[in-house]
Scaffold this active site. Structure first.
Site, PDB file in Angstrom:
ATOM      1  N   ILE A  83       6.757  -7.525   2.810  1.00 14.86           N
ATOM      2  CA  ILE A  83       7.901  -8.111   2.102  1.00 14.86           C
ATOM      3  C   ILE A  83       8.460  -7.068   1.142  1.00 14.86           C
ATOM      4  O   ILE A  83       7.713  -6.453   0.377  1.00 14.86           O
ATOM      5  CB  ILE A  83       7.494  -9.398   1.365  1.00 14.86           C
ATOM      6  N   HIS A  89       8.456   1.832  -1.113  1.00 16.87           N
ATOM      7  CA  HIS A  89       7.198   1.634  -0.387  1.00 16.87           C
ATOM      8  C   HIS A  89       7.399   0.767   0.858  1.00 16.87           C
ATOM      9  O   HIS A  89       6.829   1.043   1.919  1.00 16.87           O
ATOM     10  CB  HIS A  89       6.164   1.013  -1.330  1.00 16.87           C
TER      11      HIS A  89
END
EC number: 2.5.1.78
Length: 160
Positions: A83, A89
């Site tokens: 998510i 990242h």
């Protein structure tokens, strides 16, 4: 479940004798557990009551475990959830997992179905997890894709 735009009806398959493995991450446990449940239900419906199931911590660990599973299985299903957060990242993990799974599939000539959800929000992931309130079941869809591809490869190899 109504399914997303363009989702085909899932075919009924007899995958008896196909050696299936499922690797599922543990982050976002409710979602990953639901994806795994959907995968197991499809496997059972296709004649596979006992697929190999391996749990890993996060999505980034999935490709290397899928690679090992591809050594002695006819198909592998990769399940997980990434998510988006507020840093890059997300992009690095999604890219690494997708490229890793694709490389494993091509290098091993084994179907590796990518059921790793990459979403902007937890709600989007929940909507794809195969829960009673979800619109889709990506665990089930990935499993059908892996099994159908394994059967196609079996047929192609039998005629070559």
């Amino acid at each position: 479940m109504k399914g997303g735009a363009g989702v085909p009806d899932l075919p009924s398959l007899d995958a008896s004798g196909v050696r299936l493995a499922i690797v599922a991450s543990s982050w976002h446990g409710k979602i990953c557990d639901a994806l795994l449940d959907g995968a197991r239900k499809v496997a059972a419906g296709c004649g596979l009551d006992d697929p190999t199931v391996v749990r890993v911590l996060g999505a980034i660990e999935i490709p290397v475990v899928a690679q090992e599973l591809a050594r002695n299985h006819d198909a592998v299903v990769a399940l997980g959830v990434v998510i988006r957060g507020q840093t890059p990242h997300f992009d690095y993990v999604c890219d690494a997992v997708t490229q890793g799974l694709t490389r494993v599939s091509l290098d091993s000539s084994t179907p590796i179905a990518n059921g790793v959800l990459t979403t902007n929000t937890e709600e989007q992931a929940l909507d794809r997890a195969g829960l009673p309130t979800s619109a889709e079941d990506k665990g089930a869809q990935a499993t059908v894709a892996a099994l159908a591809t394994a059967l196609t490869l079996r047929e192609l190899r039998a005629h070559s």
